[in-house]
Design a protein around this motif. Structure first.
Motif, PDB file in Angstrom:
ATOM      1  N   GLU A   1      -9.759  18.939   8.866  1.00 15.40           N
ATOM      2  CA  GLU A   1      -8.719  19.780   7.874  1.00 15.40           C
ATOM      3  C   GLU A   1      -8.290  21.139   8.221  1.00 15.40           C
ATOM      4  OE1 GLU A   1      -9.988  19.325   3.839  1.00 15.40           O
ATOM      5  OE2 GLU A   1     -10.035  17.141   3.735  1.00 15.40           O
ATOM      6  N   GLN A   2      -9.384  21.771   8.661  1.00 12.08           N
ATOM      7  CA  GLN A   2      -8.936  23.119   9.105  1.00 12.08           C
ATOM      8  C   GLN A   2      -8.103  23.084  10.519  1.00 12.08           C
ATOM      9  OE1 GLN A   2     -12.915  25.115   9.617  1.00 12.08           O
ATOM     10  NE2 GLN A   2     -13.341  24.589   7.587  1.00 12.08           N
ATOM     11  N   TRP A   3      -8.783  22.122  11.407  1.00 16.89           N
ATOM     12  CA  TRP A   3      -7.694  21.969  12.625  1.00 16.89           C
ATOM     13  C   TRP A   3      -6.315  21.495  12.213  1.00 16.89           C
ATOM     14  CZ3 TRP A   3      -5.907  17.344  14.710  1.00 16.89           C
ATOM     15  CH2 TRP A   3      -5.256  17.550  15.992  1.00 16.89           C
ATOM     16  N   ILE A   4      -6.230  20.617  11.348  1.00 18.40           N
ATOM     17  CA  ILE A   4      -4.980  20.127  11.066  1.00 18.40           C
ATOM     18  C   ILE A   4      -4.322  21.259  10.571  1.00 18.40           C
ATOM     19  CG2 ILE A   4      -3.679  18.799   9.265  1.00 18.40           C
ATOM     20  CD1 ILE A   4      -5.738  16.791   9.529  1.00 18.40           C
ATOM     21  N   GLU A   5      -4.548  22.195   9.667  1.00 19.17           N
ATOM     22  CA  GLU A   5      -3.808  23.292   9.162  1.00 19.17           C
ATOM     23  C   GLU A   5      -3.338  24.396  10.239  1.00 19.17           C
ATOM     24  OE1 GLU A   5      -2.799  24.314   5.856  1.00 19.17           O
ATOM     25  OE2 GLU A   5      -3.019  22.137   5.617  1.00 19.17           O
ATOM     26  N   ARG A   6      -4.440  24.535  11.131  1.00 21.52           N
ATOM     27  CA  ARG A   6      -4.042  25.557  12.136  1.00 21.52           C
ATOM     28  C   ARG A   6      -2.963  24.834  13.111  1.00 21.52           C
ATOM     29  NH1 ARG A   6      -9.492  26.279  12.206  1.00 21.52           N
ATOM     30  NH2 ARG A   6     -10.123  25.059  13.848  1.00 21.52           N
ATOM     31  N   VAL A   7      -2.738  23.632  13.525  1.00 23.60           N
ATOM     32  CA  VAL A   7      -1.664  22.833  14.292  1.00 23.60           C
ATOM     33  C   VAL A   7      -0.519  22.909  13.616  1.00 23.60           C
ATOM     34  CG1 VAL A   7      -1.074  20.721  15.247  1.00 23.60           C
ATOM     35  CG2 VAL A   7      -3.453  21.492  15.400  1.00 23.60           C
ATOM     36  N   LEU A   8      -0.425  22.569  12.147  1.00 26.50           N
ATOM     37  CA  LEU A   8       0.645  22.688  11.541  1.00 26.50           C
ATOM     38  C   LEU A   8       1.275  23.955  11.284  1.00 26.50           C
ATOM     39  CD1 LEU A   8       0.210  19.826   8.905  1.00 26.50           C
ATOM     40  CD2 LEU A   8       1.553  19.805  11.133  1.00 26.50           C
ATOM     41  N   GLU A   9       0.645  24.997  11.081  1.00 23.49           N
ATOM     42  CA  GLU A   9       1.007  26.242  11.030  1.00 23.49           C
ATOM     43  C   GLU A   9       1.677  26.921  12.173  1.00 23.49           C
ATOM     44  OE1 GLU A   9      -2.336  28.868   9.972  1.00 23.49           O
ATOM     45  OE2 GLU A   9      -2.489  27.924   8.123  1.00 23.49           O
ATOM     46  N   ALA A  10       1.250  26.478  13.385  1.00 24.82           N
ATOM     47  CA  ALA A  10       1.421  26.975  14.800  1.00 24.82           C
ATOM     48  C   ALA A  10       2.869  26.247  15.006  1.00 24.82           C
ATOM     49  CB  ALA A  10       0.322  26.647  15.791  1.00 24.82           C
ATOM     50  N   VAL A  11       2.960  24.924  14.727  1.00 32.47           N
ATOM     51  CA  VAL A  11       4.312  24.296  14.947  1.00 32.47           C
ATOM     52  C   VAL A  11       5.232  24.621  14.011  1.00 32.47           C
ATOM     53  CG1 VAL A  11       5.303  21.888  14.934  1.00 32.47           C
ATOM     54  CG2 VAL A  11       2.890  22.010  15.797  1.00 32.47           C
ATOM     55  N   ALA A  12       5.215  24.809  12.869  1.00 33.13           N
ATOM     56  CA  ALA A  12       5.884  25.556  11.921  1.00 33.13           C
ATOM     57  C   ALA A  12       6.392  26.690  12.397  1.00 33.13           C
ATOM     58  CB  ALA A  12       5.407  25.465  10.362  1.00 33.13           C
ATOM     59  N   SER A  13       5.591  27.417  12.793  1.00 34.92           N
ATOM     60  CA  SER A  13       5.929  28.938  12.959  1.00 34.92           C
ATOM     61  C   SER A  13       6.727  28.938  14.321  1.00 34.92           C
ATOM     62  CB  SER A  13       4.806  29.723  13.341  1.00 34.92           C
ATOM     63  OG  SER A  13       4.986  30.906  14.052  1.00 34.92           O
ATOM     64  N   GLU A  14       6.619  27.944  15.434  1.00 32.53           N
ATOM     65  CA  GLU A  14       7.447  28.144  16.427  1.00 32.53           C
ATOM     66  C   GLU A  14       8.697  27.317  16.541  1.00 32.53           C
ATOM     67  OE1 GLU A  14       4.855  27.454  20.042  1.00 32.53           O
ATOM     68  OE2 GLU A  14       3.227  28.340  19.304  1.00 32.53           O
ATOM     69  N   ALA A  15       8.510  26.021  15.740  1.00 31.94           N
ATOM     70  CA  ALA A  15       9.766  25.404  15.625  1.00 31.94           C
ATOM     71  C   ALA A  15      10.637  25.311  14.462  1.00 31.94           C
ATOM     72  CB  ALA A  15       9.281  23.702  15.747  1.00 31.94           C
ATOM     73  N   GLY A  16      10.023  25.922  13.346  1.00 34.09           N
ATOM     74  CA  GLY A  16      10.708  25.936  12.193  1.00 34.09           C
ATOM     75  C   GLY A  16      10.223  24.585  11.316  1.00 34.09           C
ATOM     76  N   ALA A  17      10.406  24.539  10.099  1.00 33.63           N
ATOM     77  CA  ALA A  17      10.249  23.397   9.179  1.00 33.63           C
ATOM     78  C   ALA A  17      11.106  23.487   7.832  1.00 33.63           C
ATOM     79  CB  ALA A  17       8.816  23.273   8.622  1.00 33.63           C
ATOM     80  N   SER A  18      11.392  22.345   7.420  1.00 32.19           N
ATOM     81  CA  SER A  18      12.038  22.144   6.149  1.00 32.19           C
ATOM     82  C   SER A  18      11.201  21.740   5.023  1.00 32.19           C
ATOM     83  CB  SER A  18      13.367  21.753   6.355  1.00 32.19           C
ATOM     84  OG  SER A  18      13.070  20.354   6.394  1.00 32.19           O
ATOM     85  N   GLN A  19      11.842  21.121   4.012  1.00 30.44           N
ATOM     86  CA  GLN A  19      11.464  20.655   3.019  1.00 30.44           C
ATOM     87  C   GLN A  19      10.522  19.509   3.301  1.00 30.44           C
ATOM     88  OE1 GLN A  19      15.067  20.109   0.757  1.00 30.44           O
ATOM     89  NE2 GLN A  19      14.672  18.042   0.681  1.00 30.44           N
ATOM     90  N   PRO A  20       9.811  18.781   2.596  1.00 30.49           N
ATOM     91  CA  PRO A  20       8.974  17.410   2.842  1.00 30.49           C
ATOM     92  C   PRO A  20      10.055  16.445   3.499  1.00 30.49           C
ATOM     93  CG  PRO A  20       8.046  18.199   0.928  1.00 30.49           C
ATOM     94  CD  PRO A  20       9.507  19.249   1.077  1.00 30.49           C
ATOM     95  N   VAL A  21       9.311  15.952   4.503  1.00 28.02           N
ATOM     96  CA  VAL A  21       9.941  14.799   5.279  1.00 28.02           C
ATOM     97  C   VAL A  21       9.538  13.517   5.173  1.00 28.02           C
ATOM     98  CG1 VAL A  21      11.076  16.249   7.055  1.00 28.02           C
ATOM     99  CG2 VAL A  21       9.069  15.164   7.427  1.00 28.02           C
ATOM    100  N   ALA A  22      10.282  12.423   5.285  1.00 28.20           N
ATOM    101  CA  ALA A  22       9.487  11.007   5.282  1.00 28.20           C
ATOM    102  C   ALA A  22       8.880  10.813   6.630  1.00 28.20           C
ATOM    103  CB  ALA A  22      10.459   9.944   5.048  1.00 28.20           C
ATOM    104  N   SER A  23       7.473  10.259   6.443  1.00 33.28           N
ATOM    105  CA  SER A  23       6.715  10.174   7.872  1.00 33.28           C
ATOM    106  C   SER A  23       7.080   8.624   7.912  1.00 33.28           C
ATOM    107  CB  SER A  23       5.399  10.405   7.552  1.00 33.28           C
ATOM    108  OG  SER A  23       4.607  10.455   8.664  1.00 33.28           O
ATOM    109  N   ALA A  24       7.523   8.230   9.269  1.00 35.28           N
ATOM    110  CA  ALA A  24       7.995   7.035   9.770  1.00 35.28           C
ATOM    111  C   ALA A  24       6.728   6.254  10.187  1.00 35.28           C
ATOM    112  CB  ALA A  24       8.913   7.077  10.679  1.00 35.28           C
TER     113      ALA A  24
END
Length: 599
Positions: free
Chosen positions: A195-218
């Motif tokens: 869970e901690q790893w997931i948070e770090r990965v997503l924080e890094a991606v969101a920071s570098e790529a930008g993110a919006s409101q929740p999306v549908a996961s296909a």
């Protein structure tokens, strides 16, 4: 950054309420909701449609690729969890089985999260073999554009702990990729670190790529048990309906057939899945350990964030029967034992010393007078669940689940030892008692969808368990495909597990063929691999007409011996070289026609 609205068939009010709900859910509740909706769609005969993600990260081509290499399903589960959390954070993500991923796509990927387990002597899981060989080979491309992170799943009691994850991490760096988040190596109690790893990965991606409101996961796949409230963090208390000795008179083994009720649990399973049992340690061993430490069983301690007693922690929450190198090293540091520190620094000698020893041995050989109860709890890893191949089909048994358990008992270093879960189930739990359980899906060990496909099942000892489930399922489905069982054990009279059922299926024609090997019934030992070689022409004939091949049981000796026998059969019967035979079996694996559940 301005939020980009999600393309959705929902009304604005529905979209707002859904977003509010998702914001309130914890990760476990979100995962359950995904499974519930998938189950609801399946039950209503509809197919869940994924809507195109239009988050900022998707629009700018910076989708997070999530790859998993999984033998039993844990790595796949973490990958799916990462995808769900990515959707909550507005990060576009795509989950792909490594067996289905084309490695050359790495050249176009910008963000990569790779979750992988490790098998045996540091080997990649079966579904990751092709990707592993490509990445380690000369044809692997330069990946200067790639930002990545690796999560390894393993067991620190093994010598090559999380080796596949380490290999991937090192190789990606060599190819020019840069770290998105530091690699994490997880032991058997992997949830918190994952869970901690997931948070770090997503924080890094969101920071570098930008993110919006929740999306549908296909592309998150949902396991068979996902629609139930019960899982690893919340096991179901299953009542034991039957606890029956399966071994015959004169056997030097104790194998039990155990039936449990899943009534009102909502748990669903398929042939090939495993039942995870959350066991308790031996009260005698706990008592001996407390006595050796001069600790009070009622000493208050914190157990995973909740108040409890030391006796409770040692009985139900901490591993005390297995030593690991990290534990030995921490113990040496706290105890200030130079001799133990020297031993801990020598991997070979340490492994030899740990073999057949447990925490009580460590306490007795290397006492630590200053140790406090809470320190002990913090040092020990969580008591992991034990996985048992399910030996029943839910289509046949409905609200029941059956397992086949061999009680583990042996002597080592002048003490009697026993398996944690197996002897708990065999000795201390009677019919009517309850057992905390959940379903551990295994998508890599499943019957063919086509009921006309023949199957060859190789399962010595308790490795025969899933094949009983296979036969029950195929009987319920009234399949037309042929079924061949190759079974082995020690003695015909006492160790022919489920003999009456196999013979019944054989008489009725459901079991097309039955070959057996009993190692102790003659002077020269005979095993299932001998059957394979003796029946090589027929094995090849079945494979030539499309048969699927299954192997279940011991990973250390049986599985390699069976694999070698199969290679020999292919070489002899098809006139192939050793390399060609290996390529042939690898292709069977890619086609899901050679599946193994080994442990």
């Amino acid at each position: 950054m301005k939020n980009t609205l999600l393309a959705s068939p929902l009304t604005a009010d529905q979209q707002q309420r859904l977003s509010q709900l998702l914001a309130e859910l914890d990760p476990g509740q979100t995962s359950w909701l995904v499974g519930y909706l998938a189950g609801f769609c399946a039950a209503s005969g509809s197919t869940a449609q994924a809507f195109p993600a239009t988050s900022a990260s998707a629009q700018n081509g910076s989708e997070l690729t999530i790859l998993f290499g999984s033998q039993t399903g844990n790595a796949e589960g973490v990958a799916e969890q990462l995808a769900v959390r990515a959707a909550e954070k507005g990060v576009a993500a795509n989950v792909v089985d490594l067996a289905d991923y084309k490695p050359k796509q790495l050249k176009q990927a910008q963000f990569l999260a790779l979750v992988t387990s490790t098998q045996g002597e540091g080997d990649p899981p079966d579904n990751a073999l092709d990707f592993y060989e490509f990445l380690m080979g000369k044809k692997a491309p330069k990946l200067g554009q790639l930002r990545y992170s690796v999560l390894g799943l393993g067991d620190s009691s093994y010598q090559h702990f999380c080796q596949t994850g380490k290999d991937f991490d090192q190789r990606l760096t060599e190819l020019g990729a840069s770290s998105l988040a530091e690699r994490v190596d997880c032991d058997v109690d992997y949830e918190d670190l994952a869970e901690q790893w997931i948070e770090r990965v997503l924080e890094a991606v969101a920071s570098e790529a930008g993110a919006s409101q929740p999306v549908a996961s296909a592309s998150t796949a949902v396991g068979s048990a996902a629609a139930s409230l019960y899982g690893r963090k919340n096991p179901f208390q299953a009542t034991i309906l039957t606890n029956q000795l399966l071994s015959g008179q004169g056997s030097d083994k104790e194998v039990r057939h155990i039936e449990l009720s899943l009534e009102d649990s909502g748990l669903q399973y398929k042939p090939g899945d495993a039942l995870a049992v959350c066991p308790e340690n031996s009260p005698e061993l706990v008592s001996q350990l407390l006595s050796a430490l001069a600790f009070d069983s009622e000493a208050p301690v914190d157990i995973n964030g909740e108040a409890g007693t030391l006796g409770e922690a040692l009985a139900r929450h901490r591993e005390i029967t297995l030593l690991t190198p990290p534990l030995i090293k921490q113990w040496a540091e706290l105890a200030g034992q130079e001799e133990l520190s020297a031993l801990a620094d020598n991997a070979g000698e340490l492994r030899d010393w740990m073999e057949g020893r447990d925490l009580l041995d460590l306490v007795q050989c290397w006492p630590m007078p200053s140790l406090q109860p809470q320190q002990l709890v913090n040092l020990l890893r969580k008591l992991p669940p034990r996985l048992y191949s399910i030996s029943s089909s839910q289509a046949a048994e409905e609200d029941e689940v059956h397992i086949t358990v061999a009680a583990v008992r042996y002597q080592s270093h002048d003490r009697n030892r026993e398996g944690v879960a197996s002897t708990w189930l065999a000795d201390r739990l009677k019919e009517g008692a309850t057992v905390p359980v959940y379903i551990d899906p295994n998508k890599n060990f499943a019957l063919p969808d086509n009921d006309e496909v023949p199957v060859i099942m190789i399962g010595p000892g308790t490795g025969v368990a899933p094949f009983r489930a296979f036969m029950q399922e195929r009987e319920e489905r009234e399949v037309t495909g042929d079924n061949w069982l190759i079974f082995g054990d020690r003695r015909f009279r006492s160790d022919f597990l489920y003999q009456s059922e196999w013979l019944k299926w054989r008489r009725e024609g459901l079991l097309t063929r039955l070959d057996v090997a009993f190692s102790r019934d003659q002077d020269e030992k005979r095993y299932v691999q001998h059957c394979l070689r003796e029946q090589g022409a027929d094995v090849w004939a079945w494979l030539a007409r499309g048969a699927s091949l299954y192997v279940c049981g011991d990973a250390e000796h049986m599985a390699p011996d069976v694999h070698q026998a199969l290679l020999d059969v292919v070489c002899e019967q098809a006139g192939k070289t050793a390399d060609q035979a290996e390529d042939y079996l690898r292709q069977l694996n890619r086609d899901k026609r050679y599946q193994r559940d080994v442990y």
